[in-house]
Design an enzyme around this catalytic site. Structure first.
Site, PDB file in Angstrom:
ATOM      1  N   GLU A   1       0.801  -1.235   0.000  1.00 50.32           N
ATOM      2  CA  GLU A   1       0.000   0.000   0.000  1.00 50.32           C
ATOM      3  C   GLU A   1       0.830   1.279   0.000  1.00 50.32           C
ATOM      4  O   GLU A   1       0.649   2.150   0.864  1.00 50.32           O
ATOM      5  CB  GLU A   1      -0.992  -0.025   1.165  1.00 50.32           C
ATOM      6  CG  GLU A   1      -2.018  -1.115   0.994  1.00 50.32           C
ATOM      7  CD  GLU A   1      -3.243  -0.964   1.902  1.00 50.32           C
ATOM      8  OE1 GLU A   1      -3.210  -0.150   2.827  1.00 50.32           O
ATOM      9  OE2 GLU A   1      -4.247  -1.664   1.653  1.00 50.32           O
TER      10      GLU A   1
ATOM     11  N   GLU B   1      -5.323  -8.597   0.009  1.00 50.31           N
ATOM     12  CA  GLU B   1      -6.117  -8.275   1.200  1.00 50.31           C
ATOM     13  C   GLU B   1      -7.554  -8.008   0.800  1.00 50.31           C
ATOM     14  O   GLU B   1      -7.801  -7.418  -0.249  1.00 50.31           O
ATOM     15  CB  GLU B   1      -5.603  -7.013   1.922  1.00 50.31           C
ATOM     16  CG  GLU B   1      -4.329  -7.193   2.682  1.00 50.31           C
ATOM     17  CD  GLU B   1      -3.901  -5.942   3.440  1.00 50.31           C
ATOM     18  OE1 GLU B   1      -4.774  -5.163   3.885  1.00 50.31           O
ATOM     19  OE2 GLU B   1      -2.682  -5.749   3.577  1.00 50.31           O
TER      20      GLU B   1
HETATM   21  C1  BGP Z   1      -4.783  -2.213   4.922  1.00 52.02           C
HETATM   22  C2  BGP Z   1      -3.424  -2.515   5.502  1.00 52.02           C
HETATM   23  C3  BGP Z   1      -3.429  -3.582   6.553  1.00 52.02           C
HETATM   24  C4  BGP Z   1      -4.654  -3.611   7.434  1.00 52.02           C
HETATM   25  C5  BGP Z   1      -5.943  -3.406   6.646  1.00 52.02           C
HETATM   26  C6  BGP Z   1      -7.143  -3.200   7.511  1.00 52.02           C
HETATM   27  O1  BGP Z   1      -4.832  -0.876   4.499  1.00 52.02           O
HETATM   28  O2  BGP Z   1      -2.544  -2.944   4.482  1.00 52.02           O
HETATM   29  O3  BGP Z   1      -2.232  -3.507   7.263  1.00 52.02           O
HETATM   30  O4  BGP Z   1      -4.485  -2.807   8.523  1.00 52.02           O
HETATM   31  O5  BGP Z   1      -5.854  -2.298   5.787  1.00 52.02           O
HETATM   32  O6  BGP Z   1      -7.175  -1.879   7.978  1.00 52.02           O
HETATM   33  P1  BGP Z   1      -7.431  -1.467   9.471  1.00 52.02           P
HETATM   34  O7  BGP Z   1      -6.423  -2.195  10.261  1.00 52.02           O
HETATM   35  O8  BGP Z   1      -7.232   0.007   9.522  1.00 52.02           O
HETATM   36  O9  BGP Z   1      -8.812  -1.865   9.758  1.00 52.02           O
END
Ligand code: BGP
Length: 465
Positions: free
Chosen positions: A165, A367
């Site tokens: 990201e 993801e």
């Molecule tokens: C993405 C990231 C992850 C994870 C996920 C969920 O943006 O790559 O590391 O954190 O989001 O987000 P959050 O943890 O803010 O709910």
């Protein structure tokens, strides 16, 4: 378009699950690990930090056993740079190498394909103190780190991801830059340097690990116009280019698209580009694209009257608008999670199709998932049918995208087990495996299989939803 027959998921489809080092490992200062920018994270009152997380560092064997039971074909995780090179640039920490070697051995012994992210938000603090990604020296440090990874793990890892990201780090920089928020000009310098670092790692990987595959992993989403009025369509197109396509365009084609370039010019954010950079970027070709997808966004045309940027809490999925570029709009057709993230499985199909049309490279969903509260019942179960519904509807759209012709090679929901959310601590859970701890009381951290675990186990076993 209605399809008469759905294409099946390919036989070797990488049904997986994801995590990242600082959100899951804990042991933040053990066995020689250096501090990263995430270790400085000071959460709001009542929310946990990342120091203990899910204690995966000490319990990885038990966790891999659960992965095996789940039937995972792949596990996507990140290596903490600071375990391998504690200050980011100096001595190598053998204990860190040893930890990941053992984790990889364990995965391979259980026929689970490792998919390794080299950098997931946790820049070594020492590098951050010297200017972080804005300092060109960090590119050399990343190349050195990449070399250590390929030398030590090149025989065990077939799938690498360079940077997680990158676009979130540029558009939502607060969590990655403790102490101060960089100017936009500095952020686009960071961004360019990350592109160069990623390209160098890609070339090095191809040279040192023949047969391995490597690619980027940005957070990508289709952007919708609020109405069918042409200026909304244009705003959506602009923001999709700036937020999303920039990151694949440079990684895949080695060039800044003219639209983004003119945006950077107007904003006074043209990065310093060293001699040879553009040739280097053009020569480094990813083998596949990692794609993190959570939600689409809807925008309308900017008014350019000082009100385009709205004062709302914008985490990585919540658009806030940008003066003269776009305004954030609402989408009345979609529901939201408890945390305000839109739920849009069809939008994932749109995103996959647009991505494949532009780049013609295999795509791996690195993801996607539902973050929410879970309740541990008295009989020690978690009935997370809402997570099953969420994933099922997204898997269905993935299959439709495959039927549309998208070359989708795998799907790694976020996350394998509960872990610390980037912004909302331990209350926002994503895992197939529940970890019995809360924000302030880490308890025994017992691992408990949620209902979604058994459902996903079935999907993987049948290679079918
Ligand atoms: C993405 C990231 C992850 C994870 C996920 C969920 O943006 O790559 O590391 O954190 O989001 O987000 P959050 O943890 O803010 O709910």
């Amino acid at each position: 378009m209605f399809h008469k027959t759905l294409k099946p998921f390919p036989d070797n489809f990488l049904w997986g699950a994801s995590t990242s080092a600082y959100q899951v490992e804990g042991a933040y200062n053990e066995d020689g690990k250096g501090l990263s920018v995430q270790d400085l994270h000071e959460p709001p009152e009542g929310i946990t930090d990342f120091k203990v997380a899910s204690d995966h560092y000490h319990r990885f064997r038990e966790d891999v056993k659960l992965m095996k039971e789940l039937g995972l074909k792949a596990y996507r995780f990140s290596i903490a740079w600071t375990r391998i090179i504690p200050d980011g640039d100096g001595e190598i920490n053998e204990a860190g190498i040893q930890f990941y070697r053992e984790l990889l051995n364990e995965l391979l012994a259980n026929q689970i394909e490792p998919i390794v992210t080299m950098f997931h938000f946790d820049l070594p603090l020492k590098l951050h103190e010297k200017g972080g990604w804005a300092n060109r020296h960090t590119v050399d440090s990343f190349e050195k780190y990449a070399k250590v990874l390929f030398t030590n793990f090149g025989d065990q890892v077939k799938y690498w991801l360079t940077i997680n990201e990158q676009n979130v780090m540029i558009n939502h920089p607060n969590a990655m830059n403790p102490g101060r928020v960089p100017s936009k000009k500095e952020l686009y310098q960071q961004c360019h340097n990350m592109f160069v670092a990623s390209a160098k790692a890609t070339l090095l990987c191809h040279q040192m690990c023949p047969g391995a595959k490597i690619g980027p992993a940005p957070n990508i989403t289709a952007i919708y116009p609020e109405k069918c009025n042409p200026s909304d369509a244009l705003a959506a197109d602009n923001w999709e280019s700036i937020r999303c396509w920039l990151y694949y365009d440079v990684a895949v084609y080695g060039r800044y698209t003219p639209l983004v370039w003119s945006y950077l010019e107007e904003q006074g954010c043209i990065p310093e580009i060293e001699e040879g950079d553009m040739e280097l970027l053009a020569s480094a070709k990813p083998d596949y694209l990692g794609l993190n997808y959570y939600a689409t966004a809807t925008v309308s045309a900017a008014k350019n009257d000082g009100t385009d940027r709205q004062p709302r809490n914008g985490d990585q999925q919540v658009m806030i608008g940008e003066e003269g570029v776009y305004r954030a709009a609402t989408n009345p057709y979609l529901e939201k999670t408890k945390y305000g993230w839109l739920i849009d499985p069809i939008g994932m199909r749109v995103t996959l199709r647009r991505t494949y049309d532009r780049y013609h490279l295999p795509i791996l969903i690195t993801e996607n998932g539902l973050g929410t509260h879970d309740i541990l019942t008295e009989d020690n179960r978690i009935h997370d049918e809402y997570r099953i519904d969420y994933l099922k509807s997204h898997f269905e759209q993935a299959q439709l995208a495959i039927t549309d012709g998208v070359e989708l090679i795998g799907y790694c929901p976020w996350s394998f087990m509960d872990l610390v959310s980037t912004h909302q601590g331990y209350g926002k859970r994503y895992g197939f495996v529940y970890i019995d701890r809360d924000e302030t009381d880490i308890k025994e951290m017992t691992r408990i299989k949620k209902d979604s675990f058994y459902w996903y186990q079935d999907v993987i076993k049948n290679n079918n939803i």
